[in-house]
Design an enzyme around this catalytic site. Structure first.
Site, PDB file in Angstrom:
ATOM      1  N   CYS A   5       0.835  -1.209   0.000  1.00  0.00           N
ATOM      2  CA  CYS A   5       0.000   0.000   0.000  1.00  0.00           C
ATOM      3  C   CYS A   5       0.866   1.254   0.000  1.00  0.00           C
ATOM      4  CB  CYS A   5      -0.926  -0.026   1.215  1.00  0.00           C
ATOM      5  SG  CYS A   5      -1.970   1.433   1.294  1.00  0.00           S
ATOM      6  N   CYS A  50      -0.582   4.150   2.112  1.00  0.00           N
ATOM      7  CA  CYS A  50      -0.413   4.013   3.573  1.00  0.00           C
ATOM      8  C   CYS A  50       1.051   4.196   3.980  1.00  0.00           C
ATOM      9  CB  CYS A  50      -0.853   2.638   4.072  1.00  0.00           C
ATOM     10  SG  CYS A  50      -2.215   1.901   3.203  1.00  0.00           S
ATOM     11  N   ASP A  51       1.974   3.611   3.237  1.00  0.00           N
ATOM     12  CA  ASP A  51       3.373   3.523   3.699  1.00  0.00           C
ATOM     13  C   ASP A  51       4.354   4.408   2.933  1.00  0.00           C
ATOM     14  OD1 ASP A  51       2.450   1.560   5.411  1.00  0.00           O
ATOM     15  OD2 ASP A  51       2.882  -0.059   4.012  1.00  0.00           O
TER      16      ASP A  51
END
Ligand code: NAP
Length: 302
Positions: A130, A133-134
């Site tokens: 992701c 997200c990261d």
């Protein structure tokens, strides 16, 4: 006893909930991760009719709030099985047993793994599924994206905004993703293409340090130093728990006709079912169909 239990609170599940609730019936949504499903990971949505641009997070949160305002109950529990009785269904989670009159399965997809050594070891230590997200953890670093679909292209675009260099590693010479995304990428100077290539090793001691990439023509491996590898090679269904209950195809997708499954009173919506086009708009459309069908079933049977 709920009227309808919906397995999965992604776009399809939440859309179904709205339709069921507006028919005056009760809904319990069971979700094993977070509400919103896959769309939460999309940094920008530009192809949803009547919304010019919205982030995946904002889309999912608005949809979630809409369902909650109509009275949806949501529990964060993993479903382990469903029993289909003649007059009532039982949905069993790791914690509880819930009864209902009809079930909608909107369990979505999970990220496909590369299936190579060290993938699990480095997940969370350089390997991510992701970018939204990261990605921010890799500011100023070299990273790679694996895949050639829309997710990989969108991930590469996002990462190129703050990473030093972004390698796109794809097994074919052409991208599967939309032209408009591929064209946007050509305007970024810090993108490097490794096409017609296979990732053959993930290297490092505690964290990912480099990726071995082998050309499909020359068969010669080339190590590229990266701190992060974002794997975006599609998704696979997670329907094994339903295999004794209803018909699945050879790839594990639920076989359905207009969102009705082979099991009486059990409906399905979204990417977990066998269908050609998996888009946000078709997930919403499935949600409406499954929600209305579940209500019609209850009205007839109860
Ligand atoms: P996808 O379209 O299925 O693409 C997966 C990519 O990974 C393909 O390029 C595929 O290669 C490659 N791949 C598959 N298995 C592989 C393996 N074992 N090893 C190496 N490479 C592998 O998946 P996605 O990009 O996640 O998109 C999923 C759906 O969401 C699509 O319908 C997409 O249009 C949609 N989506 C839309 C947007 C948007 O902005 N419109 C954004 C994200 C996602 P091949 O091409 O060789 O098969």
């Amino acid at each position: 006893m709920y009227d309808v239990i919906i397995v999965g609170a992604g776009t399809a599940g939440l859309s179904s909930a709205i339709y069921v609730l507006r028919s005056g019936k009760s809904v319990l949504l069971l979700e094993k991760n977070y509400y919103g499903g896959q769309i939460v990971n999309a940094s920008e949505i530009e192809n949803y009719p009547a919304i010019k641009k919205i982030s995946g997070y904002d889309f999912a949160t608005t949809l979630y709030e809409q369902a909650k305002n109509f009275g949806a109950v949501i529990e964060y529990e993993k479903v382990v099985s469903v029993e289909n009785g003649v007059y009532e269904k039982t949905v069993i989670t790791e914690k509880n047993r819930y009864k209902c009159k009809s079930v909608i399965i909107a369990s979505g997809l999970q990220k496909r793994r590369l299936g190579i050594e060290n993938e699990e070891k480095f997940t969370g230590r350089g390997v991510s599924y992701c970018a939204v997200c990261d990605g921010a953890f890799y500011k100023g670093k070299n990273v790679a994206v694996a895949g050639g679909g829309n997710t990989a292209l969108a991930d590469a675009l996002l990462l190129s905004e703050y990473c030093s260099k972004v390698y796109i590693i794809h097994r074919r010479k052409e991208f599967r993703g939309e032209k408009i995304l591929a064209e946007k990428l050509t305007k970024r100077e810090n993108i490097s293409y490794m096409l017609n290539c296979t990732i053959t090793a993930l290297n490092g001691s505690e964290r990912l340090e480099s990726v071995s990439v082998t050309s499909n023509d020359s068969r010669i491996p080339n190590d590229i130093e990266v701190s992060g590898l974002f794997i975006a090679i599609g998704q696979v269904p997670d329907n094994e728990i339903f295999s004794g209950l209803l018909e699945l195809d050879e790839n594990g997708y639920i076989i359905s006709k207009d969102c009705s499954t082979s099991a009486d009173g059990i409906f399905t919506a979204g990417d977990c079912r066998q269908k050609d086009i998996k888009q946000l708009a078709t997930a919403v459309s499935d949600g409406a169909t499954a929600g209305i069908k579940a209500c019609e079933y209850i009205n007839k049977k109860h």
